[in-house]
Design a protein around this motif. Structure first.
Motif, short mmCIF file in Angstrom:
data_model
loop_
_atom_site.label_atom_id
_atom_site.label_comp_id
_atom_site.label_asym_id
_atom_site.label_seq_id
_atom_site.Cartn_x
_atom_site.Cartn_y
_atom_site.Cartn_z
N GLU A 114 0.83 -1.21 0.00
CA GLU A 114 0.00 0.00 0.00
C GLU A 114 0.87 1.27 0.00
O GLU A 114 0.50 2.30 -0.58
CB GLU A 114 -0.92 -0.04 1.23
N ASN A 160 -1.57 0.75 14.12
CA ASN A 160 -2.20 -0.45 13.53
C ASN A 160 -1.86 -0.58 12.05
O ASN A 160 -1.87 -1.68 11.50
CB ASN A 160 -3.72 -0.43 13.74
N PHE A 161 -1.59 0.56 11.41
CA PHE A 161 -1.03 0.56 10.05
C PHE A 161 0.22 1.42 10.14
O PHE A 161 0.20 2.59 9.79
CB PHE A 161 -2.04 1.12 9.04
N VAL A 165 -0.73 3.92 6.54
CA VAL A 165 -1.50 5.14 6.83
C VAL A 165 -0.58 6.37 6.91
O VAL A 165 -0.91 7.40 6.32
CB VAL A 165 -2.39 4.94 8.08
N TRP A 168 0.00 7.68 3.52
CA TRP A 168 -1.13 8.41 2.92
C TRP A 168 -1.04 9.90 3.19
O TRP A 168 -1.60 10.72 2.46
CB TRP A 168 -2.46 7.94 3.50
N THR A 238 -4.58 10.30 12.72
CA THR A 238 -5.35 9.06 12.66
C THR A 238 -5.28 8.43 14.04
O THR A 238 -4.19 8.18 14.57
CB THR A 238 -4.75 8.09 11.61
N ARG A 294 -8.44 -2.50 13.24
CA ARG A 294 -8.42 -1.56 12.12
C ARG A 294 -9.53 -0.55 12.37
O ARG A 294 -10.55 -0.90 12.96
CB ARG A 294 -8.77 -2.26 10.81
N CYS A 295 -9.35 0.66 11.86
CA CYS A 295 -10.47 1.60 12.01
C CYS A 295 -11.61 1.15 11.11
O CYS A 295 -12.76 1.52 11.33
CB CYS A 295 -10.03 3.02 11.72
N THR A 296 -11.30 0.33 10.11
CA THR A 296 -12.34 -0.17 9.21
C THR A 296 -12.87 -1.54 9.64
O THR A 296 -13.63 -2.17 8.90
CB THR A 296 -11.79 -0.29 7.78
N SER A 465 -13.23 -3.64 5.41
CA SER A 465 -11.85 -3.16 5.38
C SER A 465 -11.19 -3.54 4.06
O SER A 465 -11.77 -4.25 3.25
CB SER A 465 -11.06 -3.72 6.56
N GLY A 466 -9.99 -3.02 3.88
CA GLY A 466 -9.24 -3.37 2.67
C GLY A 466 -9.48 -2.41 1.52
O GLY A 466 -9.54 -2.79 0.35
N ALA A 467 -9.61 -1.11 1.85
CA ALA A 467 -9.84 -0.10 0.82
C ALA A 467 -8.62 -0.01 -0.11
O ALA A 467 -7.49 -0.20 0.33
CB ALA A 467 -10.08 1.24 1.48
N PHE A 473 -10.59 8.03 1.17
CA PHE A 473 -10.69 7.29 2.42
C PHE A 473 -11.00 8.29 3.53
O PHE A 473 -10.28 9.26 3.72
CB PHE A 473 -9.35 6.59 2.71
C1 UN1 Z 1 -6.95 2.18 9.45
O1 UN1 Z 1 -7.33 1.22 10.10
O2 UN1 Z 1 -6.61 3.25 10.03
O3 UN1 Z 1 -9.00 -0.19 4.32
C2 UN1 Z 1 -6.78 2.19 7.99
C3 UN1 Z 1 -8.29 -0.74 5.15
C4 UN1 Z 1 -6.83 -0.40 5.17
C5 UN1 Z 1 -6.59 0.86 5.93
C6 UN1 Z 1 -7.20 0.94 7.30
N1 UN1 Z 1 -6.34 -0.32 3.82
O4 UN1 Z 1 -8.73 -1.51 5.96
#
Ligand code: UN1
Length: 526
Positions: A114, A160-161, A165, A168, A238, A294-296, A465-467, A473
């Motif tokens: 990524e 966590n990333f 992240v 980004w 973040t 993950r935030c997602t 998750s997994g964008a 985002f």
């Molecule tokens: C996060 O948890 O802050 O889409 C980002 C996703 C990852 C990024 C998560 N590519 O789950």
């Protein structure tokens, strides 16, 4: 015990903040340990204080204009060099992620990819960064727009990333001509230092990318001072909703709007026509990947009552047999990122769910220990690491704490719904709005969900998750302030629009006021 050659080679390096290429001395020392084996020290980290943050911001501020004067395509070449270096070091960097934050090898490799994807997207943006030419209402006058750098970007990231992240923020910020002060999570300091080294080696000047290793309180204090002095112009953060709120308030006092990416309570709706196996697969990955940190990560599965029982049975079975343990093996997830997350997860959630709900997915909840073992645990003694059982909580109702608060651990709620309104109340009612998913083969349901969900990101027949790295985002409500990262959208965070008008008429032409005379001169009727 004698020290073997391998142990010597892996002796933990000492790392410190780097300001303008110089290590910052003084400060408390913290060990960054391997969460899969807490006896193993990955790095000794010298933490800075508020003054370290302030000095880093001043250094960045002094360097910024020189960097902004480098033509954007040349800055793009530097980003291209970073892409090459990260690719060459992909395996080593991924292995460091696994060692320092316990991310399983496959996910760690994906995360490093990524970073490469992000660099590759932005390296050519240096040849675009387009502005516009705009017609004027007057003759012999031309209007233009330019993107200008914001100044110094202070980037504060979670662990966590630990590399994706941050990239980004850092990659577009640098590409747009900003200088950066990066404050990573302390427990991911070695990953941060490794990524920063790759950027410096690619040609990013040491005073244009500064690294600050400090705890949250010192960072906040230093940031407050730096904002007061005018040496920070954009904050990217973040992390948790609570800290995001405080950063938002602080920036607001300085008339700045930060880029905030906060927590989520991401729903996954299972419609009656869904492919249940696919939905189970998506729920397992989005609920338990990265141990739910993950935030997602999936918060609540919201299943139509006609398929709820079948979904829950298959989901529970899949989680019961999933491999958990050593992150260097082929596992669904490894340890928690850091002890603080294990402690918080056990403190905040275990009592609460035991009293109120039915639990599935494992024979126990909370930490995996000799007394509370996990069948099929991979990798020896679980107590060497920070491992948690996976927990599925069924019978979740819209008013429950678990339906409304991010758990940041391997725990997924399951709720049932009778009609669409009930499903949407569960999907939106918590006030977060980051990611979401719906499993259906009915395009009308998919589009209606897209319209009514408050989340910034929507998946149809894919996980929460997994964008991909080039789609916007970000979230709404408790998930953020509407800022978006990634792709061209993040350029709005790291540039400001400047407009220019250039009058070639040789006389004062007054916009709005002289338009009628000009038309008459030109023999053109308005
Ligand atoms: C996060 O948890 O802050 O889409 C980002 C996703 C990852 C990024 C998560 N590519 O789950």
């Amino acid at each position: 015990m004698t020290t073997t050659h391998t142990e010597t080679a892996r002796a933990a390096p000492e790392i410190a903040s780097m300001i303008g290429g110089q290590p910052a001395d003084g400060g408390a020392v913290r060990e960054s340990t391997n969460p899969a084996d807490v006896e193993e020290v990955v790095a000794t980290v010298r933490l800075g204080d508020a003054g370290t943050m302030l000095r880093a911001c001043r250094t960045a501020s002094e360097a910024q204009q020189r960097w902004a004067a480098v033509p954007a395509p040349v800055r793009g070449n530097v980003i291209s060099g970073a892409a090459t270096l990260v690719r060459r070091n992909k395996t080593a960097l991924a292995a460091l992620l696994t060692r320092e934050v316990g991310k399983p090898t496959g996910e760690a490799l994906g995360e490093v990819q990524e970073v490469i994807d992000t660099c590759e997207f932005f390296l050519s943006e240096g040849r675009r960064l387009y502005g516009m030419t705009v017609p004027s209402e007057m003759p012999r006058k031309q209007l233009f727009t330019f993107r200008t750098p914001v100044g110094v970007a202070a980037i504060i990231t979670a662990g966590n990333f630990p590399v994706a992240v941050p990239s980004w923020y850092i990659v577009p910020a640098l590409l747009c001509g900003n200088a950066v002060v990066w404050k990573p999570a302390e427990y991911a300091s070695a990953c941060a230092r490794a990524l920063a080294e790759l950027f410096w080696h690619a040609g990013v000047p040491a005073d244009v990318l500064n690294l600050v290793l400090a705890d949250g309180a010192s960072t906040f204090e230093g940031l407050e001072q730096a904002l007061g002095e005018g040496v920070v112009h954009k904050v990217g953060f973040t992390g948790s909703t609570d800290v995001g709120r405080r950063i938002g308030e602080l920036c607001g006092r300085h008339l700045q709007s930060p880029c905030l990416e906060l927590g989520g309570k991401n729903p996954l709706v299972v419609m009656p026509d869904a492919d249940i196996d696919l939905a189970v697969e998506g729920a397992v990955f989005s609920g338990f990947g990265t141990a739910g940190q993950r935030c997602t990560s999936l918060g609540t599965v919201i299943a139509d009552e006609r398929v709820h029982d079948e979904f829950l049975a298959r989901f529970a079975r899949a989680v019961e047999v999933a491999a958990i343990g050593d992150p260097t093996a082929d596992v669904l997830y490894g340890p928690m990122l850091d002890e603080r997350f294990l402690v918080r997860f056990e403190r905040d959630w275990l009592g609460l769910i035991r009293d109120h709900h039915s639990i599935h997915g494992s024979t126990a909840t909370g930490r995996i220990t000799a007394a509370a073992p996990r069948e099929g645990f991979l990798g020896g003694d679980p107590e060497r690491g920070l491992y948690c059982h996976p927990t599925i909580v069924s019978g979740v109702r819209v008013e429950d704490e678990i339906a409304n608060t991010e758990t940041f651990g391997p725990m997924v709620g399951v709720a049932r719904f009778a009609d669409w309104e009930e499903a949407m109340a569960l999907a939106n009612g918590h006030g977060y709005g980051l990611s979401s998913a719906i499993y259906t083969n009915d395009p009308r349901a998919a589009f209606r969900f897209r319209e009514e969900i408050s989340a910034g990101m929507v998946s149809v027949n894919n996980s929460t998750s997994g964008a991909e790295a080039h789609l916007p985002f970000g979230g709404n409500g408790k998930s953020g302030n509407g800022a978006r990262q990634s792709g061209v959208w993040v350029l709005e965070q790291f540039t400001r629009w400047q407009s220019m008008n250039w009058d070639l008429a040789g006389k004062l032409q007054k916009a709005q006021m002289d338009v009628a005379e000009i038309a008459a001169d030109l023999d053109y009727r308005m």
